[in-house]
Design a protein around this motif. Structure first.
Motif, PDB file in Angstrom:
ATOM      1  N   ILE A 133       0.700  -1.255  -0.012  1.00  0.00           N
ATOM      2  CA  ILE A 133      -0.048  -0.116  -0.049  1.00  0.00           C
ATOM      3  C   ILE A 133       0.865   1.350   0.025  1.00  0.00           C
ATOM      4  CG2 ILE A 133      -1.589   1.300   1.548  1.00  0.00           C
ATOM      5  CD1 ILE A 133      -2.749  -1.321   2.342  1.00  0.00           C
ATOM      6  N   PHE A 134       1.847   1.271   0.961  1.00  0.00           N
ATOM      7  CA  PHE A 134       2.804   2.522   1.151  1.00  0.00           C
ATOM      8  C   PHE A 134       3.203   2.507  -0.531  1.00  0.00           C
ATOM      9  CE2 PHE A 134       3.916   3.662   5.608  1.00  0.00           C
ATOM     10  CZ  PHE A 134       2.653   3.527   5.801  1.00  0.00           C
ATOM     11  N   GLN A 135       4.066   1.733  -0.983  1.00  0.00           N
ATOM     12  CA  GLN A 135       4.566   1.737  -2.437  1.00  0.00           C
ATOM     13  C   GLN A 135       3.588   2.260  -3.415  1.00  0.00           C
ATOM     14  OE1 GLN A 135       7.999   1.130  -3.318  1.00  0.00           O
ATOM     15  NE2 GLN A 135       7.158   2.520  -4.673  1.00  0.00           N
ATOM     16  N   HIS A 136       2.257   1.758  -3.362  1.00  0.00           N
ATOM     17  CA  HIS A 136       1.422   2.296  -4.438  1.00  0.00           C
ATOM     18  C   HIS A 136       1.165   3.750  -4.277  1.00  0.00           C
ATOM     19  CE1 HIS A 136      -2.647   2.721  -6.048  1.00  0.00           C
ATOM     20  NE2 HIS A 136      -3.182   3.012  -5.154  1.00  0.00           N
ATOM     21  N   VAL A 137       0.877   4.079  -2.832  1.00  0.00           N
ATOM     22  CA  VAL A 137       0.855   5.585  -2.627  1.00  0.00           C
ATOM     23  C   VAL A 137       1.891   6.510  -3.011  1.00  0.00           C
ATOM     24  CG1 VAL A 137       0.655   7.370  -0.850  1.00  0.00           C
ATOM     25  CG2 VAL A 137      -0.939   5.160  -0.683  1.00  0.00           C
ATOM     26  N   GLY A 168      -4.284   6.042 -18.904  1.00  0.00           N
ATOM     27  CA  GLY A 168      -4.359   5.749 -17.388  1.00  0.00           C
ATOM     28  C   GLY A 168      -3.152   4.781 -16.800  1.00  0.00           C
ATOM     29  N   TYR A 169      -3.445   4.157 -15.884  1.00  0.00           N
ATOM     30  CA  TYR A 169      -2.347   3.192 -15.487  1.00  0.00           C
ATOM     31  C   TYR A 169      -2.885   1.999 -14.835  1.00  0.00           C
ATOM     32  CZ  TYR A 169      -1.594   4.432 -10.481  1.00  0.00           C
ATOM     33  OH  TYR A 169      -1.713   4.686  -9.315  1.00  0.00           O
ATOM     34  N   ASP A 170      -2.589   0.993 -14.732  1.00  0.00           N
ATOM     35  CA  ASP A 170      -3.263  -0.275 -14.232  1.00  0.00           C
ATOM     36  C   ASP A 170      -2.253  -0.413 -12.788  1.00  0.00           C
ATOM     37  OD1 ASP A 170      -4.009  -2.749 -13.084  1.00  0.00           O
ATOM     38  OD2 ASP A 170      -3.914  -3.533 -15.057  1.00  0.00           O
ATOM     39  N   GLU A 171      -2.846  -0.240 -11.547  1.00  0.00           N
ATOM     40  CA  GLU A 171      -2.069  -0.485 -10.232  1.00  0.00           C
ATOM     41  C   GLU A 171      -1.756  -1.895  -9.867  1.00  0.00           C
ATOM     42  OE1 GLU A 171      -5.968  -0.609  -7.290  1.00  0.00           O
ATOM     43  OE2 GLU A 171      -5.246   1.332  -8.291  1.00  0.00           O
ATOM     44  N   GLU A 172      -2.296  -2.734 -10.653  1.00  0.00           N
ATOM     45  CA  GLU A 172      -1.865  -4.184 -10.411  1.00  0.00           C
ATOM     46  C   GLU A 172      -0.611  -4.613 -10.800  1.00  0.00           C
ATOM     47  OE1 GLU A 172      -3.400  -5.931  -7.946  1.00  0.00           O
ATOM     48  OE2 GLU A 172      -4.875  -4.535  -7.691  1.00  0.00           O
ATOM     49  N   PRO A 173      -0.319  -4.265 -12.121  1.00  0.00           N
ATOM     50  CA  PRO A 173       1.098  -4.580 -12.304  1.00  0.00           C
ATOM     51  C   PRO A 173       2.203  -3.832 -11.701  1.00  0.00           C
ATOM     52  CG  PRO A 173      -0.220  -4.178 -14.325  1.00  0.00           C
ATOM     53  CD  PRO A 173      -1.095  -3.986 -13.245  1.00  0.00           C
ATOM     54  N   PHE A 174       1.813  -2.612 -11.456  1.00  0.00           N
ATOM     55  CA  PHE A 174       2.831  -1.730 -10.656  1.00  0.00           C
ATOM     56  C   PHE A 174       3.042  -2.281  -9.287  1.00  0.00           C
ATOM     57  CE2 PHE A 174       2.103   1.539 -13.678  1.00  0.00           C
ATOM     58  CZ  PHE A 174       3.103   2.667 -13.245  1.00  0.00           C
ATOM     59  N   THR A 215       7.363  -4.516  -7.724  1.00  0.00           N
ATOM     60  CA  THR A 215       7.975  -3.644  -6.849  1.00  0.00           C
ATOM     61  C   THR A 215       8.914  -4.301  -6.052  1.00  0.00           C
ATOM     62  OG1 THR A 215       6.422  -3.647  -4.911  1.00  0.00           O
ATOM     63  CG2 THR A 215       6.021  -1.832  -6.653  1.00  0.00           C
ATOM     64  N   ASN A 216       9.598  -3.679  -5.259  1.00  0.00           N
ATOM     65  CA  ASN A 216      10.481  -4.348  -4.350  1.00  0.00           C
ATOM     66  C   ASN A 216       9.865  -3.998  -2.843  1.00  0.00           C
ATOM     67  OD1 ASN A 216      12.803  -6.027  -3.554  1.00  0.00           O
ATOM     68  ND2 ASN A 216      13.993  -4.043  -3.612  1.00  0.00           N
ATOM     69  N   ALA A 217       8.740  -3.608  -2.648  1.00  0.00           N
ATOM     70  CA  ALA A 217       8.364  -3.369  -1.469  1.00  0.00           C
ATOM     71  C   ALA A 217       8.500  -4.554  -0.142  1.00  0.00           C
ATOM     72  CB  ALA A 217       6.794  -2.987  -1.464  1.00  0.00           C
ATOM     73  N   ILE A 218       8.599  -5.774  -0.572  1.00  0.00           N
ATOM     74  CA  ILE A 218       8.719  -6.886   0.261  1.00  0.00           C
ATOM     75  C   ILE A 218      10.038  -6.848   0.893  1.00  0.00           C
ATOM     76  CG2 ILE A 218       9.361  -8.479  -1.417  1.00  0.00           C
ATOM     77  CD1 ILE A 218       7.803 -10.539   0.277  1.00  0.00           C
TER      78      ILE A 218
END
Length: 173
Positions: A62-66, A90-96, A100-103
């Motif tokens: 969620i933080f990375q998405h924000v 537009g952009y598709d948040e799911e592939p984003f 990511t490397n948030a984990i």
């Protein structure tokens, strides 16, 4: 400029814009700093890798998405404020989120990046005149102004904090 200067109110994005009261955008940036929006950091930290249902995002996701969303909305605001009439996709948040490397990052790292991106966003808006803020552009087939995008940027993290409180905090019980 106040939120009430947004005309027309863009569909879809209104869900984020309407979270923020009708105050000047710079007053809103001061009233809704990310450190305040995510002030319940002890609870958030306890949940950083948990999900409330299969296929849902972790708090880190969620933080990375924000962060990603603020960068995209700021880019759009830059283009529109400079009178670029090129329609933006537009952009598709799911592939984003899936790429990511948030984990492998810590919540303090993500929070610091969020704050740094916000500082850049505020600097961008400080360089805009009222006329520039009101310039519309098209993103994802929706007409939206740089001002409206600023209020999207402000409301989007609040929206996600509301989801965290509603769906993730009960996991602490």
């Amino acid at each position: 400029m106040k939120k009430s200067a947004i005309n027309p109110m863009p569909p879809f994005f209104d869900r984020y814009i309407n979270i923020i009261e009708d105050i000047d955008i710079f007053d809103a940036f001061e009233k809704y700093p990310l450190e305040k929006v995510y002030s319940e950091i002890d609870k958030i930290t306890a949940l950083e890798d948990k999900i409330y249902a299969p296929g849902k995002w972790t708090i880190k996701d969620i933080f990375q998405h924000v962060i990603d969303n603020e960068r995209i909305m700021s880019y759009r605001a830059l283009r529109f404020s400079r009178n670029d009439k090129t329609p933006l996709a537009g952009y598709d948040e799911e592939p984003f989120a899936a790429n990511t490397n948030a984990i492998n990052r810590t919540l303090p790292e993500l929070m610091q990046e969020m704050v740094d991106v916000r500082k850049s966003t505020i600097a961008l808006y400080k360089g805009m005149t009222s006329e520039m803020m009101l310039r519309p552009g098209t993103a994802n087939n929706i007409e939206i102004s740089a001002l409206a995008l600023g209020f999207v940027i402000l409301g989007h993290p609040v929206h996600h904090m509301n989801i965290i409180r509603e769906r993730y905090f009960p996991l602490l019980s």
